[in-house]
Design a protein around this motif. Structure first.
Motif, PDB file in Angstrom:
ATOM      1  N   GLU A   1       0.831  -1.209   0.000  1.00 21.83           N
ATOM      2  CA  GLU A   1       0.000   0.000   0.000  1.00 21.83           C
ATOM      3  C   GLU A   1       0.867   1.262   0.000  1.00 21.83           C
ATOM      4  O   GLU A   1       0.595   2.201  -0.760  1.00 21.83           O
ATOM      5  N   GLU A   2       1.882   1.277   0.821  1.00 22.39           N
ATOM      6  CA  GLU A   2       2.759   2.447   0.888  1.00 22.39           C
ATOM      7  C   GLU A   2       3.523   2.645  -0.417  1.00 22.39           C
ATOM      8  O   GLU A   2       3.652   3.774  -0.896  1.00 22.39           O
ATOM      9  N   ALA A   3       4.011   1.577  -0.999  1.00 22.98           N
ATOM     10  CA  ALA A   3       4.765   1.676  -2.251  1.00 22.98           C
ATOM     11  C   ALA A   3       3.900   2.216  -3.385  1.00 22.98           C
ATOM     12  O   ALA A   3       4.404   2.895  -4.280  1.00 22.98           O
ATOM     13  N   HIS A   4       2.603   1.939  -3.347  1.00 23.32           N
ATOM     14  CA  HIS A   4       1.699   2.364  -4.419  1.00 23.32           C
ATOM     15  C   HIS A   4       0.827   3.556  -4.043  1.00 23.32           C
ATOM     16  O   HIS A   4       0.031   4.024  -4.864  1.00 23.32           O
ATOM     17  N   GLY A   5       0.971   4.064  -2.825  1.00 25.93           N
ATOM     18  CA  GLY A   5       0.211   5.244  -2.408  1.00 25.93           C
ATOM     19  C   GLY A   5      -1.296   5.006  -2.343  1.00 25.93           C
ATOM     20  O   GLY A   5      -2.077   5.883  -2.695  1.00 25.93           O
ATOM     21  N   ILE A   6      -1.687   3.812  -1.910  1.00 22.52           N
ATOM     22  CA  ILE A   6      -3.106   3.456  -1.855  1.00 22.52           C
ATOM     23  C   ILE A   6      -3.447   2.826  -0.509  1.00 22.52           C
ATOM     24  O   ILE A   6      -2.562   2.461   0.268  1.00 22.52           O
TER      25      ILE A   6
ATOM     26  N   ASP B   1      -0.521  -3.003 -13.708  1.00 20.06           N
ATOM     27  CA  ASP B   1      -1.088  -2.438 -12.484  1.00 20.06           C
ATOM     28  C   ASP B   1      -0.018  -1.984 -11.503  1.00 20.06           C
ATOM     29  O   ASP B   1      -0.259  -1.114 -10.684  1.00 20.06           O
ATOM     30  N   ARG B   2       1.139  -2.575 -11.564  1.00 22.23           N
ATOM     31  CA  ARG B   2       2.192  -2.254 -10.607  1.00 22.23           C
ATOM     32  C   ARG B   2       3.164  -1.187 -11.098  1.00 22.23           C
ATOM     33  O   ARG B   2       4.166  -0.907 -10.446  1.00 22.23           O
ATOM     34  N   LEU B   3       2.849  -0.557 -12.219  1.00 25.38           N
ATOM     35  CA  LEU B   3       3.664   0.567 -12.680  1.00 25.38           C
ATOM     36  C   LEU B   3       3.529   1.713 -11.683  1.00 25.38           C
ATOM     37  O   LEU B   3       2.453   1.921 -11.107  1.00 25.38           O
ATOM     38  N   PRO B   4       4.592   2.468 -11.465  1.00 27.90           N
ATOM     39  CA  PRO B   4       4.548   3.554 -10.472  1.00 27.90           C
ATOM     40  C   PRO B   4       3.369   4.510 -10.708  1.00 27.90           C
ATOM     41  O   PRO B   4       3.152   4.993 -11.816  1.00 27.90           O
ATOM     42  N   GLY B   5       2.608   4.737  -9.657  1.00 29.05           N
ATOM     43  CA  GLY B   5       1.505   5.698  -9.675  1.00 29.05           C
ATOM     44  C   GLY B   5       0.201   5.196 -10.262  1.00 29.05           C
ATOM     45  O   GLY B   5      -0.835   5.839 -10.109  1.00 29.05           O
ATOM     46  N   ARG B   6       0.201   4.070 -10.937  1.00 32.03           N
ATOM     47  CA  ARG B   6      -1.005   3.605 -11.639  1.00 32.03           C
ATOM     48  C   ARG B   6      -2.160   3.288 -10.696  1.00 32.03           C
ATOM     49  O   ARG B   6      -3.301   3.645 -10.967  1.00 32.03           O
ATOM     50  N   LEU B   7      -1.886   2.599  -9.601  1.00 30.35           N
ATOM     51  CA  LEU B   7      -2.974   2.232  -8.691  1.00 30.35           C
ATOM     52  C   LEU B   7      -3.535   3.437  -7.946  1.00 30.35           C
ATOM     53  O   LEU B   7      -4.718   3.458  -7.610  1.00 30.35           O
ATOM     54  N   ALA B   8      -2.699   4.440  -7.706  1.00 29.58           N
ATOM     55  CA  ALA B   8      -3.149   5.627  -6.978  1.00 29.58           C
ATOM     56  C   ALA B   8      -3.813   6.669  -7.873  1.00 29.58           C
ATOM     57  O   ALA B   8      -4.437   7.611  -7.384  1.00 29.58           O
ATOM     58  N   THR B   9      -3.707   6.496  -9.175  1.00 28.83           N
ATOM     59  CA  THR B   9      -4.327   7.435 -10.116  1.00 28.83           C
ATOM     60  C   THR B   9      -5.844   7.370  -9.965  1.00 28.83           C
ATOM     61  O   THR B   9      -6.403   6.285  -9.808  1.00 28.83           O
TER      62      THR B   9
ATOM     63  N   ILE C   1     -16.216  -0.731 -26.209  1.00 23.72           N
ATOM     64  CA  ILE C   1     -15.430   0.414 -25.747  1.00 23.72           C
ATOM     65  C   ILE C   1     -14.505   0.862 -26.874  1.00 23.72           C
ATOM     66  O   ILE C   1     -13.724   0.077 -27.386  1.00 23.72           O
ATOM     67  N   GLY C   2     -14.581   2.145 -27.236  1.00 29.23           N
ATOM     68  CA  GLY C   2     -13.708   2.686 -28.265  1.00 29.23           C
ATOM     69  C   GLY C   2     -12.382   3.162 -27.711  1.00 29.23           C
ATOM     70  O   GLY C   2     -11.404   3.314 -28.431  1.00 29.23           O
ATOM     71  N   THR C   3     -12.309   3.390 -26.408  1.00 28.97           N
ATOM     72  CA  THR C   3     -11.107   3.859 -25.742  1.00 28.97           C
ATOM     73  C   THR C   3     -10.221   2.663 -25.394  1.00 28.97           C
ATOM     74  O   THR C   3     -10.737   1.621 -25.001  1.00 28.97           O
ATOM     75  N   PRO C   4      -8.904   2.790 -25.527  1.00 29.85           N
ATOM     76  CA  PRO C   4      -8.042   1.687 -25.090  1.00 29.85           C
ATOM     77  C   PRO C   4      -8.304   1.357 -23.616  1.00 29.85           C
ATOM     78  O   PRO C   4      -8.420   2.256 -22.780  1.00 29.85           O
ATOM     79  N   ALA C   5      -8.414   0.076 -23.314  1.00 31.83           N
ATOM     80  CA  ALA C   5      -8.760  -0.367 -21.962  1.00 31.83           C
ATOM     81  C   ALA C   5      -7.807   0.182 -20.909  1.00 31.83           C
ATOM     82  O   ALA C   5      -8.231   0.539 -19.814  1.00 31.83           O
ATOM     83  N   ASP C   6      -6.518   0.290 -21.247  1.00 34.21           N
ATOM     84  CA  ASP C   6      -5.564   0.763 -20.237  1.00 34.21           C
ATOM     85  C   ASP C   6      -5.784   2.220 -19.854  1.00 34.21           C
ATOM     86  O   ASP C   6      -5.320   2.664 -18.813  1.00 34.21           O
ATOM     87  N   GLU C   7      -6.540   2.972 -20.649  1.00 31.98           N
ATOM     88  CA  GLU C   7      -6.877   4.349 -20.284  1.00 31.98           C
ATOM     89  C   GLU C   7      -8.040   4.394 -19.292  1.00 31.98           C
ATOM     90  O   GLU C   7      -8.260   5.414 -18.645  1.00 31.98           O
ATOM     91  N   LEU C   8      -8.774   3.303 -19.177  1.00 31.12           N
ATOM     92  CA  LEU C   8      -9.934   3.247 -18.280  1.00 31.12           C
ATOM     93  C   LEU C   8      -9.633   2.561 -16.956  1.00 31.12           C
ATOM     94  O   LEU C   8     -10.440   2.636 -16.031  1.00 31.12           O
ATOM     95  N   THR C   9      -8.501   1.897 -16.842  1.00 31.44           N
ATOM     96  CA  THR C   9      -8.238   1.079 -15.663  1.00 31.44           C
ATOM     97  C   THR C   9      -7.300   1.659 -14.604  1.00 31.44           C
ATOM     98  O   THR C   9      -7.071   0.996 -13.590  1.00 31.44           O
ATOM     99  N   PRO C  10      -6.767   2.878 -14.752  1.00 35.37           N
ATOM    100  CA  PRO C  10      -6.000   3.421 -13.625  1.00 35.37           C
ATOM    101  C   PRO C  10      -6.899   3.495 -12.387  1.00 35.37           C
ATOM    102  O   PRO C  10      -8.105   3.690 -12.496  1.00 35.37           O
ATOM    103  N   GLY C  11      -6.273   3.310 -11.223  1.00 27.90           N
ATOM    104  CA  GLY C  11      -7.048   3.348  -9.985  1.00 27.90           C
ATOM    105  C   GLY C  11      -7.809   2.064  -9.725  1.00 27.90           C
ATOM    106  O   GLY C  11      -8.681   2.017  -8.859  1.00 27.90           O
ATOM    107  N   THR C  12      -7.462   1.008 -10.485  1.00 32.78           N
ATOM    108  CA  THR C  12      -8.095  -0.300 -10.294  1.00 32.78           C
ATOM    109  C   THR C  12      -7.028  -1.378 -10.214  1.00 32.78           C
ATOM    110  O   THR C  12      -5.929  -1.216 -10.745  1.00 32.78           O
TER     111      THR C  12
ATOM    112  N   THR D   1      -9.859   3.782  -6.103  1.00 30.52           N
ATOM    113  CA  THR D   1      -9.914   5.222  -5.855  1.00 30.52           C
ATOM    114  C   THR D   1     -11.276   5.790  -6.230  1.00 30.52           C
ATOM    115  O   THR D   1     -11.997   5.231  -7.054  1.00 30.52           O
ATOM    116  N   GLY D   2     -11.614   6.916  -5.626  1.00 25.52           N
ATOM    117  CA  GLY D   2     -12.840   7.623  -5.984  1.00 25.52           C
ATOM    118  C   GLY D   2     -14.089   7.072  -5.324  1.00 25.52           C
ATOM    119  O   GLY D   2     -14.028   6.184  -4.473  1.00 25.52           O
TER     120      GLY D   2
END
Length: 183
Positions: free
Chosen positions: A48-53, A100-108, A120-131, A148-149
């Motif tokens: 949790e600390e490493a990912h800011g979540i 998911d473990r890229l820096p900042g991704r889970l806390a976005t 979905i017309g948007t790339p899936a990886d643009e919809l999944t930050p914070g998950t 998040t959120g």
């Protein structure tokens, strides 16, 4: 914590395995009705600390009290802190796990405020930050825990080609315990 009865869950999973010796239930051939040991609290806190979540309490307590995957819905729960032992076998879930473990991704901040049904017309990886990806159902369909959120704690299913990105369960506890119920 204390929201899970670890011995009852393990007993239920043993019953499921006994009733399905050929592993005919979807995903059983992958997770094999096996649970990894729970993670120590210090390891969960470090994640949790490493990912800011802060992980949703039901999921956090499951990983701490019951197990760190894999027995579970779909092809099984993905582990929290280390890749699957068989990672590298060209399984899309491993790529999702690593992303998911890229820096900042889970806390976005999770970008959606409402479900997005249909193609979905948007790339899936643009919809999944914070998950956090929990499990794969095959064919590029993933179950993700919102971190998040205002939707934090909910489990959503993303199926970019047909089903969209929609609510699958109001929370991890409900999602997992439904899997424990026989079909």
């Amino acid at each position: 914590m204390g929201s899970w009865n670890e011995s009852a869950i393990r007993a239920r999973i043993r019953q499921m395995a006994a009733r399905d010796p050929k592993r005919a239930r979807f995903g059983a051939d992958t997770h094999r009705y096996e649970l990894a040991p729970p993670l120590p609290q210090a390891q969960i806190r470090a994640f949790e600390e490493a990912h800011g979540i802060e992980l949703p309490s039901a999921y956090r307590s499951f990983v701490a009290e019951v197990g760190n995957g894999p027995a579970g819905p779909g092809h099984g729960l993905m582990p929290l802190t280390a890749p699957r032992p068989q990672a590298g076998e060209e399984w899309a879930a491993d790529d999702e796990w690593e992303q998911d473990r890229l820096p900042g991704r889970l806390a976005t901040p999770f970008p959606l405020t409402e479900p997005l049904p249909g193609r979905i017309g948007t790339p899936a990886d643009e919809l999944t930050p914070g998950t956090l990806m929990l499990a794969e159902e095959g064919c590029g369909i993933f179950l993700r825990l919102i971190l998040t959120g205002p939707r934090a704690g909910q489990v959503w299913q993303i199926d970019p080609d047909w089903g969209g990105f929609v609510l699958a369960s109001p929370g991890f506890h409900t999602w997992y315990t439904q899997w424990l119920t026989p079909p």
